[in-house]
Design a protein around this motif. Sequence first.
Motif, PDB file in Angstrom:
ATOM      1  N   THR A  13     -14.300  20.741   3.442  1.00  0.00           N
ATOM      2  CA  THR A  13     -12.843  20.750   3.261  1.00  0.00           C
ATOM      3  C   THR A  13     -12.149  20.308   4.563  1.00  0.00           C
ATOM      4  O   THR A  13     -12.696  20.446   5.650  1.00  0.00           O
ATOM      5  N   GLY A  14     -10.938  19.778   4.391  1.00  0.00           N
ATOM      6  CA  GLY A  14     -10.116  19.431   5.567  1.00  0.00           C
ATOM      7  C   GLY A  14     -10.655  18.249   6.351  1.00  0.00           C
ATOM      8  O   GLY A  14     -10.765  18.315   7.580  1.00  0.00           O
ATOM      9  N   CYS A  15     -10.950  17.143   5.655  1.00  0.00           N
ATOM     10  CA  CYS A  15     -11.606  16.002   6.317  1.00  0.00           C
ATOM     11  C   CYS A  15     -10.635  14.899   6.734  1.00  0.00           C
ATOM     12  O   CYS A  15     -11.055  13.771   6.982  1.00  0.00           O
ATOM     13  N   SER A  16      -9.326  15.196   6.814  1.00  0.00           N
ATOM     14  CA  SER A  16      -8.409  14.128   7.227  1.00  0.00           C
ATOM     15  C   SER A  16      -8.466  13.901   8.724  1.00  0.00           C
ATOM     16  O   SER A  16      -8.045  12.850   9.217  1.00  0.00           O
ATOM     17  N   SER A  17      -8.964  14.887   9.480  1.00  0.00           N
ATOM     18  CA  SER A  17      -8.944  14.740  10.943  1.00  0.00           C
ATOM     19  C   SER A  17      -9.897  15.741  11.584  1.00  0.00           C
ATOM     20  O   SER A  17     -10.549  16.532  10.900  1.00  0.00           O
ATOM     21  N   GLY A  18      -9.938  15.690  12.912  1.00  0.00           N
ATOM     22  CA  GLY A  18     -10.584  16.735  13.709  1.00  0.00           C
ATOM     23  C   GLY A  18     -12.038  17.009  13.366  1.00  0.00           C
ATOM     24  O   GLY A  18     -12.839  16.101  13.117  1.00  0.00           O
ATOM     25  N   LEU A  38      -9.969  16.183   1.138  1.00  0.00           N
ATOM     26  CA  LEU A  38      -8.735  16.343   1.902  1.00  0.00           C
ATOM     27  C   LEU A  38      -7.586  16.563   0.933  1.00  0.00           C
ATOM     28  O   LEU A  38      -7.693  16.204  -0.245  1.00  0.00           O
ATOM     29  N   ARG A  39      -6.524  17.198   1.422  1.00  0.00           N
ATOM     30  CA  ARG A  39      -5.476  17.571   0.460  1.00  0.00           C
ATOM     31  C   ARG A  39      -4.540  16.423   0.134  1.00  0.00           C
ATOM     32  O   ARG A  39      -3.834  16.464  -0.858  1.00  0.00           O
ATOM     33  N   ASP A  40      -4.512  15.400   1.004  1.00  0.00           N
ATOM     34  CA  ASP A  40      -3.607  14.278   0.795  1.00  0.00           C
ATOM     35  C   ASP A  40      -4.406  12.984   0.997  1.00  0.00           C
ATOM     36  O   ASP A  40      -4.739  12.631   2.133  1.00  0.00           O
ATOM     37  N   ALA A  89     -11.118  23.574   6.467  1.00  0.00           N
ATOM     38  CA  ALA A  89      -9.655  23.416   6.496  1.00  0.00           C
ATOM     39  C   ALA A  89      -8.999  24.614   7.176  1.00  0.00           C
ATOM     40  O   ALA A  89      -9.372  25.761   6.932  1.00  0.00           O
ATOM     41  N   GLY A  90      -8.028  24.339   8.032  1.00  0.00           N
ATOM     42  CA  GLY A  90      -7.348  25.440   8.713  1.00  0.00           C
ATOM     43  C   GLY A  90      -6.048  24.992   9.336  1.00  0.00           C
ATOM     44  O   GLY A  90      -5.798  23.788   9.505  1.00  0.00           O
ATOM     45  N   THR A  91      -5.227  25.954   9.683  1.00  0.00           N
ATOM     46  CA  THR A  91      -3.931  25.671  10.289  1.00  0.00           C
ATOM     47  C   THR A  91      -3.631  26.736  11.331  1.00  0.00           C
ATOM     48  O   THR A  91      -4.071  27.879  11.197  1.00  0.00           O
ATOM     49  N   PRO A 183     -15.748  28.043  17.180  1.00  0.00           N
ATOM     50  CA  PRO A 183     -15.494  27.100  18.274  1.00  0.00           C
ATOM     51  C   PRO A 183     -14.550  27.677  19.324  1.00  0.00           C
ATOM     52  O   PRO A 183     -13.673  28.489  19.021  1.00  0.00           O
ATOM     53  N   GLY A 184     -14.734  27.188  20.561  1.00  0.00           N
ATOM     54  CA  GLY A 184     -13.723  27.403  21.600  1.00  0.00           C
ATOM     55  C   GLY A 184     -12.603  26.403  21.361  1.00  0.00           C
ATOM     56  O   GLY A 184     -12.112  26.291  20.240  1.00  0.00           O
ATOM     57  N   SER A 185     -12.216  25.656  22.394  1.00  0.00           N
ATOM     58  CA  SER A 185     -11.052  24.760  22.276  1.00  0.00           C
ATOM     59  C   SER A 185     -11.491  23.301  22.238  1.00  0.00           C
ATOM     60  O   SER A 185     -12.069  22.810  23.218  1.00  0.00           O
TER      61      SER A 185
END
Length: 281
Positions: A13-18, A38-40, A89-91, A183-185
């Motif tokens: 999930t959440g494969c648009s970036s990062g 990805l959601r979009d 996916a996360g925010t 993960p760290g940063s």
Amino acid sequence: MASDTARPVALVTGCSSGIGVRCVPALVRRGFHVVATLRDLGRRAALDEVTDEHVTVLRLDVTDPRTIDEAVAAVLAATGRIDVLVNNAGTAPPNFVEEAPLAQWRSVFETNLFGQVAVTNAVLPTMRAQGRGRVVMVSSVGGRAPTPLLGVYCASKFALEGYAETLRLELRHSGIDVAVVEPGSYRTRIYDTPLLHAPVPVDSPYADDFVRLRAFYRDYIAHHLRDPDEVADLVAALAARPRRRLRHPVGTDAWIKLALHTLLPWPAYERLTRRLIGLRP
Ligand SMILES: NC(=O)c1ccc[n+]([C@@H]2O[C@H](COP(=O)([O-])OP(=O)(O)OC[C@H]3O[C@@H](n4cnc5c(N)ncnc54)[C@H](OP(=O)(O)O)[C@@H]3O)[C@@H](O)[C@H]2O)c1
């Protein structure tokens, strides 16, 4: 979606970036057919750069049960299997916990906790029927040691850790493995936040702390973020071969923070943490 049943199937999930988009080639290298969601679908430019015949792109919004069901049904219709789920996916909208509106709390938990629960529940019956499967949750070091201004996000990751730990205990004899990556940063869009350019809030009891924290984060983001491939490689390694440990911190910063959080008495940890991020100890 094209069927590629020779390869085990990993849904991300959440494969648009990062981290999500970096997981795609890392999983393909490990021999998976990757269902990159990805959601979009209009935000798939970065994903398109890493897709090949071993990647299928589908729409999936973790807060929208209809898109979850449709994506899972499409994968099963084409391949009949789901071997690995990467809940990525996360925010992370920054705010002081006192000043974050409840709507913001709810929306962060909808994505970071309930979204991961919903997608996991959608794939578990298939994994159970297969007699095997792996769920990799992308949590955060903040899911065990929180950071000021990211408290809403950290609370959602604490909840995610509790969920993952329980799920692992409950699935013990099912053949389904659960792993948590912390993960760290890392240099991703999650740090593209208006916080860095926000005006100092007037009438806030946190105005002074805000100025100090903004300076700290600006410097940290400019100089200390790591390459997200490090996380993607760990996710792919866990997808390919489970390990006995539940939690997998990644990044020197994550290991140091967890060590300090575990080993130091709280008053010492509190003083050190506040000093390191520019607040009065
Ligand atoms: N970067 C770090 O330092 C760090 C550290 C610890 C943990 N993490 C975790 O790593 C994961 C990935 O974050 P990232 O750093 O790669 O940040 P990112 O580049 O902002 O990626 C976040 C991804 O999640 C997607 N997303 C957000 N809400 C969604 C929803 N409702 N349904 C489906 N997808 C949704 C975003 O899609 P849109 O493009 O549509 O917004 C984006 O693809 C997150 O769980 C984050 O908490 C990151």
